[in-house]
Design an enzyme around this catalytic site. Structure first.
Site, mmCIF file in Angstrom:
data_model
loop_
_atom_site.group_PDB
_atom_site.id
_atom_site.type_symbol
_atom_site.label_atom_id
_atom_site.label_comp_id
_atom_site.label_asym_id
_atom_site.label_seq_id
_atom_site.Cartn_x
_atom_site.Cartn_y
_atom_site.Cartn_z
ATOM 1 N N ALA A 187 0.800 -1.237 0.000
ATOM 2 C CA ALA A 187 0.000 0.000 0.000
ATOM 3 C C ALA A 187 0.826 1.278 0.000
ATOM 4 O O ALA A 187 0.280 2.365 0.189
ATOM 5 C CB ALA A 187 -1.011 0.040 1.138
ATOM 6 N N ALA A 188 2.144 1.176 -0.238
ATOM 7 C CA ALA A 188 2.949 2.412 -0.346
ATOM 8 C C ALA A 188 2.426 3.260 -1.502
ATOM 9 O O ALA A 188 2.212 4.471 -1.363
ATOM 10 C CB ALA A 188 4.419 2.073 -0.563
ATOM 11 N N GLY A 189 2.208 2.601 -2.646
ATOM 12 C CA GLY A 189 1.710 3.333 -3.814
ATOM 13 C C GLY A 189 0.322 3.907 -3.557
ATOM 14 O O GLY A 189 0.039 5.049 -3.926
ATOM 15 N N ASP A 190 -0.542 3.128 -2.929
ATOM 16 C CA ASP A 190 -1.905 3.609 -2.647
ATOM 17 C C ASP A 190 -1.865 4.809 -1.695
ATOM 18 O O ASP A 190 -2.643 5.760 -1.840
ATOM 19 C CB ASP A 190 -2.760 2.487 -2.045
ATOM 20 C CG ASP A 190 -3.054 1.373 -3.052
ATOM 21 O OD1 ASP A 190 -3.002 1.643 -4.267
ATOM 22 O OD2 ASP A 190 -3.340 0.247 -2.611
#
Ligand code: ADP
Length: 311
Positions: A261-264
């Site tokens: 979820a880094a990108g999210d």
């Protein structure tokens, strides 16, 4: 939109997320099973997920009013996902319930080295239609920023992009998951295309091993009509190819525990900042700080920080 360079004075803007909601069913296993094998797992957890849901939660925790356009099934997972979004203050009036299809699920096995294998069943996410986008146009009309990903049917994403463009909104597309180039008529509809390096490579067919290579790929996408391209490069930061030119933004140095979820988190944070009128470079730096904090903690939605942790 009025712009300010100060994150702390961001106004509360509105973000509409058009996308997927999944219940993630996560098992920890000693190793990933091979065909025909039955393995004893260590643990089982049920966690709210889906790129749309994660990005909506990130935008809400990081200062935006958020409305979700999507579909869940008429089942326990759907009720639980809806309740989870509502607990974050997300407007779910445009979150419809499909009678026939079950809520989307992601079956995730994680081994002791942190490697995973994931099977996604789209379920009700696959029933989000262009007609749903038309029916909920007022939700898009009241947003400053519209965010889409590719976990809902392509026709529906295209309808959302077109509606966003027609309404004069800031349109963000996270092309994930992607296996090849996007249709050429999509790209001119997008203000900010935000792929990670694997997705940027799939979109362009170019290798992306460095910020310089990312800049080359981003230029290719810009020439195809996208206004701005932000390629996220994990611990190496973000390559931003803006209308004003390419810039490499270094990531804050942190000890990563779990990059899920880094990108999210980056996308939700960036959308919230742009919706609040923050300048692009400040919005990128803020979103990087949010994403860096998220990788220091385990899990997807539980790892997403709140505004008070970043000010
Ligand atoms: P995705 O989760 O889609 O694969 P990335 O891994 O590129 O996306 O991460 C998105 C953003 O999160 C990066 O651009 C960066 O700002 C931040 N980030 C990711 N991993 C790290 C890390 N190890 N250290 C600091 N920041 C990170």
């Amino acid at each position: 939109m009025t712009e300010t360079n100060s994150q702390t004075t961001a106004m509360k803007g509105t973000v509409a997320v058009v996308g997927s909601l999944n219940m993630d069913l996560v098992v920890r296993v000693p190793r990933l099973p091979v065909a025909g094998e039955t393995l004893a797992g260590h643990t089982f957890d049920q966690v709210p997920g889906g790129k749309g849901g994660n990005q909506a939660v990130a935008a809400a925790r990081l200062g935006a009013r958020v409305a979700m356009i999507g579909r869940v099934g008429a089942d326990g997972n759907g009720a639980s996902l809806r309740a989870g979004l509502q607990a974050e203050g997300i407007d779910c009036a445009a979150l419809d319930t499909s009678e026939a299809a079950p809520t989307g699920v992601a079956l995730i096995s994680v081994d002791e080295e942190g490697r995973n294998s994931i099977v996604i069943v789209a379920g009700s996410n696959g029933e989000l239609t262009p007609a749903d986008i038309a029916r909920h146009e007022a939700v898009l009309a009241s947003a400053n920023v519209i965010v889409c990903q590719l976990e809902t049917p392509p026709d529906t994403v295209l309808a959302a992009l077109k509606t966003g463009r027609r309404l004069g909104k800031t349109v963000i597309l996270n092309p994930a998951p992607v296996i090849g180039p996007l249709p050429s008529d999509w790209l001119p509809l997008v203000d900010y295309l935000i792929p990670n390096e694997v997705e940027a490579a799939a979109l362009t067919g170019l290798p992306i091993g460095s910020p310089a290579q990312a800049a080359d790929a981003a230029q290719v996408l810009r020439r195809q009509g996208v206004r701005n391209v932000l390629i996220t490069l994990g611990a190496s930061g973000v390559l931003a190819a803006l209308e004003s030119g390419p810039t490499h933004f270094e990531a804050p140095r942190v000890t990563a525990v779990d990059t899920t979820a880094a990108g999210d988190t980056f996308i939700g944070a960036f959308a919230a900042q742009r919706a609040g009128g923050v300048a692009v470079d400040s919005a990128i730096r803020f979103a990087q700080r949010a994403a860096a904090l998220s990788v220091t903690r385990p899990g997807a939605q539980p790892s997403i920080p709140t505004l008070s942790e970043l000010t």
